[in-house]
Design a protein around this motif. Sequence first.
Motif, PDB file in Angstrom:
ATOM      1  N   GLY A   1       0.808  -1.230   0.000  1.00 33.92           N
ATOM      2  CA  GLY A   1       0.000   0.000   0.000  1.00 33.92           C
ATOM      3  C   GLY A   1       0.833   1.268   0.000  1.00 33.92           C
ATOM      4  O   GLY A   1       0.355   2.322   0.431  1.00 33.92           O
ATOM      5  N   GLY A   2       2.075   1.169  -0.432  1.00 35.08           N
ATOM      6  CA  GLY A   2       2.913   2.371  -0.510  1.00 35.08           C
ATOM      7  C   GLY A   2       3.507   2.785   0.834  1.00 35.08           C
ATOM      8  O   GLY A   2       4.056   3.882   0.963  1.00 35.08           O
ATOM      9  N   ILE A   3       3.410   1.921   1.839  1.00 33.13           N
ATOM     10  CA  ILE A   3       4.002   2.223   3.161  1.00 33.13           C
ATOM     11  C   ILE A   3       5.118   1.216   3.401  1.00 33.13           C
ATOM     12  O   ILE A   3       4.929   0.011   3.204  1.00 33.13           O
ATOM     13  CB  ILE A   3       2.929   2.138   4.270  1.00 33.13           C
ATOM     14  CG1 ILE A   3       1.891   3.260   4.048  1.00 33.13           C
ATOM     15  CG2 ILE A   3       3.549   2.238   5.656  1.00 33.13           C
ATOM     16  CD1 ILE A   3       0.673   3.172   4.950  1.00 33.13           C
ATOM     17  N   CYS A   4       6.263   1.706   3.829  1.00 33.20           N
ATOM     18  CA  CYS A   4       7.447   0.831   3.869  1.00 33.20           C
ATOM     19  C   CYS A   4       7.607   0.084   5.194  1.00 33.20           C
ATOM     20  O   CYS A   4       7.945   0.690   6.209  1.00 33.20           O
ATOM     21  CB  CYS A   4       8.704   1.670   3.606  1.00 33.20           C
ATOM     22  SG  CYS A   4      10.202   0.690   3.792  1.00 33.20           S
TER      23      CYS A   4
ATOM     24  N   ALA B   1       3.462  -0.141  11.937  1.00 32.48           N
ATOM     25  CA  ALA B   1       3.531   0.031  10.480  1.00 32.48           C
ATOM     26  C   ALA B   1       2.512  -0.855   9.778  1.00 32.48           C
ATOM     27  O   ALA B   1       1.892  -0.460   8.794  1.00 32.48           O
ATOM     28  CB  ALA B   1       4.943  -0.291   9.996  1.00 32.48           C
ATOM     29  N   TRP B   2       2.327  -2.071  10.328  1.00 31.89           N
ATOM     30  CA  TRP B   2       1.433  -3.012   9.646  1.00 31.89           C
ATOM     31  C   TRP B   2      -0.040  -2.644   9.831  1.00 31.89           C
ATOM     32  O   TRP B   2      -0.875  -2.986   9.000  1.00 31.89           O
ATOM     33  CB  TRP B   2       1.745  -4.450  10.073  1.00 31.89           C
ATOM     34  CG  TRP B   2       2.817  -4.983   9.172  1.00 31.89           C
ATOM     35  CD1 TRP B   2       4.146  -5.060   9.432  1.00 31.89           C
ATOM     36  CD2 TRP B   2       2.644  -5.407   7.822  1.00 31.89           C
ATOM     37  NE1 TRP B   2       4.825  -5.522   8.342  1.00 31.89           N
ATOM     38  CE2 TRP B   2       3.927  -5.753   7.331  1.00 31.89           C
ATOM     39  CE3 TRP B   2       1.560  -5.537   6.984  1.00 31.89           C
ATOM     40  CZ2 TRP B   2       4.134  -6.215   6.033  1.00 31.89           C
ATOM     41  CZ3 TRP B   2       1.747  -5.996   5.677  1.00 31.89           C
ATOM     42  CH2 TRP B   2       3.032  -6.326   5.220  1.00 31.89           C
TER      43      TRP B   2
ATOM     44  N   TYR C   1      -2.307  -2.123   6.653  1.00 31.75           N
ATOM     45  CA  TYR C   1      -3.624  -2.781   6.553  1.00 31.75           C
ATOM     46  C   TYR C   1      -4.711  -1.746   6.258  1.00 31.75           C
ATOM     47  O   TYR C   1      -5.530  -1.928   5.345  1.00 31.75           O
ATOM     48  CB  TYR C   1      -3.924  -3.525   7.869  1.00 31.75           C
ATOM     49  CG  TYR C   1      -5.303  -4.115   7.893  1.00 31.75           C
ATOM     50  CD1 TYR C   1      -5.592  -5.293   7.203  1.00 31.75           C
ATOM     51  CD2 TYR C   1      -6.339  -3.473   8.582  1.00 31.75           C
ATOM     52  CE1 TYR C   1      -6.881  -5.819   7.203  1.00 31.75           C
ATOM     53  CE2 TYR C   1      -7.626  -3.993   8.579  1.00 31.75           C
ATOM     54  CZ  TYR C   1      -7.883  -5.165   7.888  1.00 31.75           C
ATOM     55  OH  TYR C   1      -9.164  -5.675   7.880  1.00 31.75           O
ATOM     56  N   GLU C   2      -4.723  -0.664   7.020  1.00 25.05           N
ATOM     57  CA  GLU C   2      -5.783   0.347   6.842  1.00 25.05           C
ATOM     58  C   GLU C   2      -5.776   0.900   5.418  1.00 25.05           C
ATOM     59  O   GLU C   2      -6.807   1.072   4.783  1.00 25.05           O
ATOM     60  CB  GLU C   2      -5.599   1.491   7.848  1.00 25.05           C
ATOM     61  CG  GLU C   2      -5.952   1.080   9.269  1.00 25.05           C
ATOM     62  CD  GLU C   2      -5.635   2.148  10.303  1.00 25.05           C
ATOM     63  OE1 GLU C   2      -6.131   2.015  11.424  1.00 25.05           O
ATOM     64  OE2 GLU C   2      -4.881   3.102   9.992  1.00 25.05           O
ATOM     65  N   ARG C   3      -4.602   1.147   4.938  1.00 24.02           N
ATOM     66  CA  ARG C   3      -4.499   1.708   3.587  1.00 24.02           C
ATOM     67  C   ARG C   3      -4.926   0.681   2.530  1.00 24.02           C
ATOM     68  O   ARG C   3      -5.571   1.025   1.546  1.00 24.02           O
ATOM     69  CB  ARG C   3      -3.055   2.173   3.352  1.00 24.02           C
ATOM     70  CG  ARG C   3      -2.930   3.179   2.237  1.00 24.02           C
ATOM     71  CD  ARG C   3      -1.527   3.747   2.197  1.00 24.02           C
ATOM     72  NE  ARG C   3      -1.267   4.308   0.882  1.00 24.02           N
ATOM     73  CZ  ARG C   3      -1.571   5.533   0.538  1.00 24.02           C
ATOM     74  NH1 ARG C   3      -2.115   6.347   1.409  1.00 24.02           N
ATOM     75  NH2 ARG C   3      -1.324   5.974  -0.685  1.00 24.02           N
ATOM     76  N   SER C   4      -4.566  -0.556   2.776  1.00 24.17           N
ATOM     77  CA  SER C   4      -4.923  -1.605   1.817  1.00 24.17           C
ATOM     78  C   SER C   4      -6.436  -1.809   1.775  1.00 24.17           C
ATOM     79  O   SER C   4      -7.000  -2.100   0.721  1.00 24.17           O
ATOM     80  CB  SER C   4      -4.237  -2.924   2.173  1.00 24.17           C
ATOM     81  OG  SER C   4      -2.841  -2.748   2.202  1.00 24.17           O
TER      82      SER C   4
ATOM     83  N   ASP D   1      -2.942  -8.057  -1.938  1.00 24.75           N
ATOM     84  CA  ASP D   1      -1.473  -7.905  -1.991  1.00 24.75           C
ATOM     85  C   ASP D   1      -0.828  -8.327  -0.677  1.00 24.75           C
ATOM     86  O   ASP D   1       0.194  -9.013  -0.658  1.00 24.75           O
ATOM     87  CB  ASP D   1      -1.089  -6.439  -2.288  1.00 24.75           C
ATOM     88  CG  ASP D   1      -1.338  -6.061  -3.730  1.00 24.75           C
ATOM     89  OD1 ASP D   1      -1.423  -6.969  -4.568  1.00 24.75           O
ATOM     90  OD2 ASP D   1      -1.457  -4.851  -4.007  1.00 24.75           O
ATOM     91  N   ILE D   2      -1.432  -7.900   0.452  1.00 26.51           N
ATOM     92  CA  ILE D   2      -0.758  -8.225   1.722  1.00 26.51           C
ATOM     93  C   ILE D   2      -1.117  -9.613   2.237  1.00 26.51           C
ATOM     94  O   ILE D   2      -0.526 -10.086   3.200  1.00 26.51           O
ATOM     95  CB  ILE D   2      -0.987  -7.151   2.821  1.00 26.51           C
ATOM     96  CG1 ILE D   2      -2.471  -6.945   3.134  1.00 26.51           C
ATOM     97  CG2 ILE D   2      -0.345  -5.839   2.446  1.00 26.51           C
ATOM     98  CD1 ILE D   2      -2.686  -6.061   4.356  1.00 26.51           C
TER      99      ILE D   2
END
Length: 218
Positions: free
Chosen positions: A142-145, A176-177, A181-184, A192-193
């Motif tokens: 989701g674009g978050i590293c 971070a996860w 998750y929220e963004r996904s 994807d995740i």
Amino acid sequence: MIVSKQKELDEIIKKIKGSVFIFGCGICSDTSRTGGPKEVEAMKGILSGKNIVVEGTYVIDAMCHIQKVRKAVRDNKEGLSKAQTVLVLSCGSGVQSAVAALPVGIKVVSGVDTMFLGNIESLSSLKEMCSLCGKCVLNETGGICPVTLCPKGLLNGPCGGMKNYKCEIDENMDCAWVKIYERSVIQNTLEDIKKTAKPRDYSAKKPAATLKFTGSHK
Ligand code: SF4
Ligand code: SF4
């Protein structure tokens, strides 16, 4: 933006041999307030106050650009010819540009510690968002590293320590996860995740990597 912080003054002074010429960097070190025009001037004043002769100063717009450093060395031949030490107020990359560009007899001293690649949130806030790992997973997260924003660099979801959506390593930090998750969910990319990420391919992060371009660059 490469973020740096100034080394302790005593540590810098101990390494200086004879008179000194100071180089600064007008991009990253200027933004980090460790080696822009102001800090170079301030360092000149401090060293002069300690009876260290400053033969000259020069701020290069990008110390990591070896060709620019070579030109700066040519343009400052006179001051540099009198200096026994060159103090570089830039990241480690800039220090090594100076090592490559200067005659071997001149001692090059680093005046800053290189911290991380930072995103500029505001003029007074730089945030680490990418650790330059060489194998980017942002398309799957989701674009978050997770490599950078999860202290454990976990690639397959949160560890068991996550509590109230906060990281077990630092309770002031969102896990971070959770953010991934929220963004996904919002982006409808949960698939994807759900895929298991393979172990990281560390061969993508070879030491002292070089990227060569073909063709001309405008
Ligand atoms: S995965 Fe993270 S650390 Fe690696 S390149 Fe992408 S943003 Fe940078
Ligand atoms: S709580 Fe989340 S961010 Fe913190 S280490 Fe575990 S997975 Fe990584």
